[in-house]
Design a protein around this motif. Structure first.
Motif, PDB file in Angstrom:
ATOM      1  N   UNK A 222      70.975  81.568  35.230  1.00 34.69           N
ATOM      2  CA  UNK A 222      69.741  81.906  34.522  1.00 34.69           C
ATOM      3  C   UNK A 222      69.970  82.463  33.119  1.00 34.69           C
ATOM      4  N   UNK A 223      71.224  82.604  32.698  1.00 36.80           N
ATOM      5  CA  UNK A 223      71.496  83.012  31.310  1.00 36.80           C
ATOM      6  C   UNK A 223      70.849  81.980  30.396  1.00 36.80           C
ATOM      7  N   UNK A 224      70.199  82.444  29.355  1.00 32.88           N
ATOM      8  CA  UNK A 224      69.480  81.534  28.455  1.00 32.88           C
ATOM      9  C   UNK A 224      70.206  81.439  27.118  1.00 32.88           C
ATOM     10  N   UNK A 225      70.185  80.228  26.568  1.00 34.53           N
ATOM     11  CA  UNK A 225      70.898  79.957  25.320  1.00 34.53           C
ATOM     12  C   UNK A 225      70.067  79.087  24.383  1.00 34.53           C
ATOM     13  N   UNK A 226      70.269  79.334  23.107  1.00 31.04           N
ATOM     14  CA  UNK A 226      69.844  78.412  22.070  1.00 31.04           C
ATOM     15  C   UNK A 226      71.131  77.995  21.378  1.00 31.04           C
ATOM     16  N   UNK A 227      71.418  76.720  21.439  1.00 31.69           N
ATOM     17  CA  UNK A 227      72.710  76.244  20.924  1.00 31.69           C
ATOM     18  C   UNK A 227      72.543  74.850  20.336  1.00 31.69           C
ATOM     19  N   UNK A 228      73.295  74.607  19.285  1.00 36.14           N
ATOM     20  CA  UNK A 228      73.363  73.296  18.650  1.00 36.14           C
ATOM     21  C   UNK A 228      74.839  72.995  18.449  1.00 36.14           C
TER      22      UNK A 228
ATOM     23  N   UNK B 254      83.395  77.800  25.875  1.00 35.23           N
ATOM     24  CA  UNK B 254      83.884  78.990  25.169  1.00 35.23           C
ATOM     25  C   UNK B 254      82.784  79.608  24.303  1.00 35.23           C
ATOM     26  N   UNK B 255      82.034  78.763  23.611  1.00 37.95           N
ATOM     27  CA  UNK B 255      80.938  79.249  22.770  1.00 37.95           C
ATOM     28  C   UNK B 255      79.892  79.953  23.632  1.00 37.95           C
ATOM     29  N   UNK B 256      79.520  79.339  24.738  1.00 36.85           N
ATOM     30  CA  UNK B 256      78.530  79.934  25.636  1.00 36.85           C
ATOM     31  C   UNK B 256      79.044  81.256  26.205  1.00 36.85           C
ATOM     32  N   UNK B 257      80.294  81.268  26.596  1.00 41.27           N
ATOM     33  CA  UNK B 257      80.910  82.469  27.160  1.00 41.27           C
ATOM     34  C   UNK B 257      80.951  83.593  26.130  1.00 41.27           C
ATOM     35  N   UNK B 258      81.162  83.262  24.886  1.00 39.43           N
ATOM     36  CA  UNK B 258      81.221  84.254  23.821  1.00 39.43           C
ATOM     37  C   UNK B 258      79.885  84.975  23.673  1.00 39.43           C
ATOM     38  N   UNK B 259      78.806  84.254  23.878  1.00 38.00           N
ATOM     39  CA  UNK B 259      77.461  84.813  23.726  1.00 38.00           C
ATOM     40  C   UNK B 259      77.079  85.722  24.896  1.00 38.00           C
ATOM     41  N   UNK B 260      77.333  85.270  26.115  1.00 38.07           N
ATOM     42  CA  UNK B 260      77.057  86.053  27.321  1.00 38.07           C
ATOM     43  C   UNK B 260      78.237  85.868  28.262  1.00 38.07           C
TER      44      UNK B 260
ATOM     45  N   UNK C  12      80.366  67.700  17.638  1.00 43.26           N
ATOM     46  CA  UNK C  12      81.787  67.344  17.711  1.00 43.26           C
ATOM     47  C   UNK C  12      82.649  68.369  18.450  1.00 43.26           C
ATOM     48  N   UNK C  13      82.157  68.903  19.530  1.00 44.53           N
ATOM     49  CA  UNK C  13      82.946  69.807  20.351  1.00 44.53           C
ATOM     50  C   UNK C  13      83.230  69.154  21.688  1.00 44.53           C
ATOM     51  N   UNK C  14      84.343  69.554  22.307  1.00 46.68           N
ATOM     52  CA  UNK C  14      84.598  69.072  23.654  1.00 46.68           C
ATOM     53  C   UNK C  14      84.034  70.077  24.662  1.00 46.68           C
ATOM     54  N   UNK C  15      84.098  69.757  25.923  1.00 46.23           N
ATOM     55  CA  UNK C  15      83.480  70.565  26.963  1.00 46.23           C
ATOM     56  C   UNK C  15      84.055  71.977  26.997  1.00 46.23           C
ATOM     57  N   UNK C  16      85.352  72.115  26.908  1.00 47.41           N
ATOM     58  CA  UNK C  16      85.975  73.439  26.934  1.00 47.41           C
ATOM     59  C   UNK C  16      85.491  74.287  25.754  1.00 47.41           C
TER      60      UNK C  16
END
Length: 93
Positions: free
Chosen positions: A55-61, A72-78, A64-68
């Motif tokens: 249920x963690x919510x994100x706004x992200x764009x 990592x970006x999502x993890x950095x935020x929450x 050219x990134x891979x899945x990992x």
């Protein structure tokens, strides 16, 4: 290296058009919805071991990134933990 910026969206056109340009865009979406898109995009399976993380919510764009890198970006935020169980299977805790 990741670049975090603020993105103000006045309408959903960026999100709607992102997929046409091989980009991913989510506005205030829960991680379980983002995971479904990532599964389709990267032909992977994402398994949640922690119900609250869904249920963690994100706004992200992303561009050219891979899945990992996206995880990592999502993890950095929450904060959450994830690991690759195999090349195409990820668990999120």
């Amino acid at each position: 290296i990741f670049k975090l910026t603020r993105l103000a969206l006045k309408d959903s056109s960026v999100t709607v058009l992102a997929w046409l340009n091989n980009k991913l865009s989510f506005v205030n979406k829960p991680l379980d919805e983002i995971a479904k898109q990532l599964e389709r995009e990267f032909k992977a399976t994402i398994i949640f071991k922690n119900e609250a993380v869904r249920h963690y919510r994100y706004t992200i764009y992303t561009d050219n990134y891979d899945l990992d890198e996206i995880l990592q970006i999502l993890k950095f935020s929450q904060s959450f933990n994830y690991r690759f169980v195999s090349k195409d299977t990820i668990t999120i805790e």
